[in-house]
Write an enzyme that holds these catalytic residues in place. Structure first.
Site: not given
Length: 374
Positions: A158, A263
């Site tokens: 991220e 995810e």
């Protein structure tokens, strides 16, 4: 008398025939998802602390039966594994790796460099030299400890905003974009045989997608090794669209980046703020209408969830030449992080197994995609 003797002889012959006949074949247990998709891509789950500590034997059995790859939810994040500059907490990570090795699973490490769940001592570093040292020590210690045992690392997590620009993390503020190349270089030094990934949410977003490709091309040009991209699949019932996800898969593949869906989960709860992805700093006050299914999921929503998962896995199968792994973020609905995000106390149903470890209609739809003749 003769009739009785004949009847006895017939009975004896039947008994002999039954004794000589081979027993009926034992019924085979149903194949798990990993077996069903064995020729397509790896299928796995993220493990929480209770599963890793062997406090949830049913989830452990589910993982062994269904999956071929695992990812740790939290035990390898910086603040967990290196809370201070001189302290390491190896126990939970060691247990996680040992579980994967025991069951011959593809083991993913998550994550080496992330702005969230970061130890306080790193946040206090302002000198570029000291930050380079901290990065090298942390990555060298963690990736080096499991070199040859962990198969793939989410090296950086991220690092981008949704518009494709760099996130103003502690690492970026001190080192600029250099920290990205350093992270991948240090990881390659410490774990030369592991696959190295960049992982992020909303990777279907066009601006973020293009920003990620530019970033990885720069890392590679500067000598960093990036072996693939992790598309966090935190999706909803109705979005993002299959076409949008497909365009991203194709763009990453064209840039020489194999895709992992890292995810995967599908929220069924309302999201009035149009939130997307997994920005963990987002949290909101609870409200009754934001928790519409506190006890159970209506059949209509179960069906919608099953259809959504079937659509996603049809997409994944169509691009199996570009996708290497699909990992669900959790094992059952009970352990999903979405029960507490972005609103604490809600009851969500985003995975394939319910709170009693039973496969849901969504599981059946995913299995059916694998079994459909092509």
């Amino acid at each position: 008398m003769i009739d009785q003797v004949l009847s006895l002889l017939v009975l004896l012959s039947l008994l002999v025939a039954c004794a000589e006949a081979p027993p009926p074949p034992a019924e085979s247990p149903p194949a798990g998802l990993a077996a069903l998709y064995a020729t397509d891509f790896l299928v796995g789950a993220a493990l929480g602390g209770r599963v890793i500590r062997d406090e949830d034997s049913l989830s452990r059995a589910l993982v062994v039966r269904e999956y071929s790859t695992i990812t740790p939810e939290n035990v390898m994040k910086w603040e967990k594994i290196q809370p201070t500059a001189d302290t390491y907490n190896w126990g939970p990570a060691d247990d996680y790796v040992a579980f994967g090795e025991e069951h011959d699973l593809f083991i993913v490490g998550h994550t080496l460099v992330w702005h969230s769940q970061l130890s306080d001592y790193v946040k206090q570093i302002t000198d570029p030299g000291a930050m380079r040292t901290a990065l090298r020590q942390h990555i060298g210690a963690v990736a080096g400890r499991y070199a040859g045992r962990i198969d793939g690392w989410d090296v950086v997590n991220e690092a981008l905003n949704d518009d494709g620009t760099y996130r103003e993390s502690e690492f970026y503020r001190v080192l600029g974009e250099e920290y990205l190349t350093l992270a991948f270089r240090y990881a390659a030094e410490a774990a030369p045989d592991a696959q190295l990934y960049y992982n992020d949410y909303n990777m279907w977003n066009g601006e973020k997608r293009d920003g990620a490709i530019r970033m990885i091309e720069k890392i590679r040009a500067d000598g960093g090794r990036v072996d693939g991209i992790g598309m966090q699949g935190h999706y909803g019932i109705s979005g993002p669209t299959i076409d949008t996800i497909e365009a991203a898969i194709e763009a990453y593949a064209a840039a020489g980046l194999p895709v992992m869906f890292t995810e995967l989960d599908v929220t069924v709860l309302p999201n009035p703020w149009d939130l997307e992805g997994a920005e963990v700093s987002q949290n909101f006050e609870n409200a009754p209408d934001m928790n519409p299914y506190p006890e159970s999921l209506p059949d209509s929503v179960q069906t919608a969830l099953a259809i959504r998962y079937a659509d996603l896995f049809r997409l994944f199968h169509r691009h199996r030449d570009k996708i290497e792994r699909v990992t669900f973020w959790g094992t059952t609905d009970a352990s999903s992080w979405l029960n507490g995000w972005p609103i604490r106390g809600r009851t969500n149903y985003p995975l394939l197994f319910d709170r009693k470890y039973r496969p849901k209609p969504a599981y059946d739809s995913v299995a059916a995609v694998a079994a459909t003749p092509r």
